[in-house]
Design a protein around this motif. Structure first.
Motif: not given
Length: 390
Positions: A232-237
Motif C-alpha cells: 500500500v505504501k509503495a503503490l499509493p495510487n
C-alpha cells in the motif's frame, strides 16, 4: 497379484487441508484391481464427518466412521474425544488393533500428526505395514522419534521435509514424493474477479493480493498483513487489497483476530478481507494479481503450484519447500523470510514490467504436469505399496 487392503485414517470434522486433498486424490486414482482402499473418519465429538465427509463424497468416494474410540492429541487441543496416554494404552490401542485385524488390512497409510501417533503402534502389533506420510516440519517430534522405530516407510512431500534428526537411520526407508495436482481447465477469471470485487466492495481496477491456507502460525497470516501494508505504501495510487482465504483452526492461535488487529494499527483495516474457507478455490485464486506465501518451514505448499497453474505470479519466502517449488526470477520470486518490504518490491516490479510478469507466468506453468501431475504421484506411491509384497 494380491489385492492390497489399505486403510487411510483421518479426523472427521470441519477441516479440509492440503494433506486431505493430496491423500484423497491419491485414493481416488488408485488402481482398484491392485488396491482396495478404505477411508476411516474418527468421529470424536459425535457430530459426524462434517465438511471433510462432504468433500470425500464430492470425489465419488465413500468412508467408514469410528466413534467412541478416544485418541491422543497435543496438549493445546481443546477438542473432545481426546485421552491420556494411559487410557490410550488400555482402551484405544487394543480397539485400533482389533479394527485392523478384523478388516484384514495389509497397510495403514497415515497423513497427519495425530493419525501417525495413534495408529503407528496398533498397526505394527496387528502385523500391518505402516506408511508415515510426513507433510510437516523436518524437526517434528514424531517423525524423528516415533517413525524411525515404527514406520516401514516414511514418505515426505519434499527433500526439505525429510526427518532432520532421526533416532535411527531412516534414509533407506524414506521416499520423497511431491503432492499430486489435477490441472483442470482455467476458470472464468473475469467473472470470478467481478464477484470478488462486489463482495469486498472494491473499485474497478484494484490490485488483489491473495493468501491461501489455514491461519496457523507456520503460514504467518500476520506477516501477510505486513506485506500488504508495505505494498500500500509503495503503490499509493493503486487500490491495494489483501484477501485471506482460510480459517483459524487452532484454539490457542486466533490468528484471524491478530491479523485484523495489526491491520487496524497499520491503518489498512479497510484493505484486509477475511474470506473464510472456500471450495472450490480456483476461481478466487485465479482472480488475484499475485499470491503471497509468507510461510516458514513449509514442507511443500499446494497453493504455490495451484496459483502457478492459474497464471498468478507467486512470491514466497526463501525457506523450506518453497525453494524446491520456485526457481527465483524464472518461475516465481523468493524473498527473505522477515522482509515485508521485499514482498512489496516484487509486486511493484511485476506491476511495472508486464513483459517480466508474462515470462514468469509462462515459465511457471511450463513443466507443472510433468513434475506434479496426479498420475506421477499415484505411480510412485503405488510402487511403494507393491514393494511390500517383495
Amino acid at each position: 497379484m494380491k489385492q492390497l487392503r489399505i486403510l487411510f485414517p483421518f479426523i472427521g470434522g470441519g477441516t479440509v487441508g492440503g494433506s486431505h486433498i493430496s491423500a484423497l486424490k491419491l485414493i481416488a486414482g488408485l488402481d482398484r484391481d491392485r488396491f482396495d482402499p478404505t477411508i476411516l473418519l474418527h468421529d470424536l465429538d459425535g457430530t459426524g464427518p462434517g465438511r471433510l465427509g462432504e468433500y470425500i463424497h464430492s470425489l465419488g468416494l465413500s468412508y467408514q466412521t469410528l466413534s467412541d474410540v478416544p485418541i491422543m492429541a497435543p496438549s493445546h487441543s481443546t477438542a473432545s474425544g481426546h485421552t491420556s496416554f494411559g487410557t490410550y494404552l488400555t482402551r484405544t490401542l487394543p480397539a485400533l488393533r482389533r479394527y485392523l485385524i478384523k478388516g484384514g488390512y495389509d497397510i495403514v497409510h497415515t497423513n497427519d500428526g495425530r493419525m501417525h501417533v495413534n495408529w503407528a503402534l496398533p498397526t505394527r502389533l496387528a502385523g500391518c505395514k505402516l506408511i508415515w506420510h510426513h507433510r510437516e516440519d523436518p524437526t517434528s517430534f514424531g517423525a524423528n522419534t516415533i517413525a524411525p522405530f515404527l514406520a516401514n516407510r516414511i514418505v515426505t512431500v519434499s527433500n526439505f521435509a525429510r526427518p532432520s534428526r532421526p533416532l535411527l537411520p531412516v534414509k533407506k526407508r524414506t521416499h520423497v514424493v511431491y503432492s499430486p495436482f489435477e490441472f483442470e481447465e482455467q476458470p472464468d477469471r473475469e467473472a470470478a474477479r467481478t464477484a470478488l470485487l462486489d463482495e469486498i466492495n472494491a473499485g474497478k481496477d484494484p490490485l488483489l493480493i491473495g493468501f491461501f491456507g489455514s491461519l496457523v502460525p507456520r503460514k504467518r497470516p500476520v506477516e501477510f498483513v505486513q506485506a500488504v501494508a508495505e505494498t500500500v505504501k509503495a503503490l499509493p495510487n493503486r487500490d491495494v487489497h489483501g484477501l485471506l482465504f482460510g480459517e483459524a483452526i487452532l484454539p490457542h492461535a486466533p490468528l484471524d483476530r491478530d491479523a485484523l488487529e495489526l491491520a487496524d494499527r497499520l491503518g489498512i483495516r479497510d484493505r484486509i478481507h477475511m474470506m473464510g474457507f472456500r471450495r472450490p478455490i480456483n476461481g478466487p485464486m485465479a482472480a488475484m494479481d499475485a499470491t503471497i506465501v509468507t510461510a516458514v518451514n513449509e514442507p511443500f505448499g499446494r497453493t504455490l503450484i495451484e496459483a502457478m497453474h492459474l497464471g498468478v505470479p507467486v512470491i514466497a519466502t526463501q525457506h523450506g519447500g518453497n525453494m524446491e517449488a520456485i526457481e527465483d526470477g524464472r518461475t516465481g520470486r523468493l524473498v527473505p523470510t522477515d522482509d515485508a518490504g521485499a514482498f512489496a518490491d516484487a509486486i511493484v516490479h511485476l506491476e511495472g514490467n508486464p513483459d517480466d510478469r508474462a515470462s514468469l507466468v509462462a515459465a511457471a506453468r511450463d513443466d507443472l504436469v510433468n513434475r506434479y501431475g496426479a498420475e506421477r504421484h499415484i505411480q510412485q506411491i503405488s510402487q511403494i505399496y507393491e514393494d511390500f509384497l517383495s
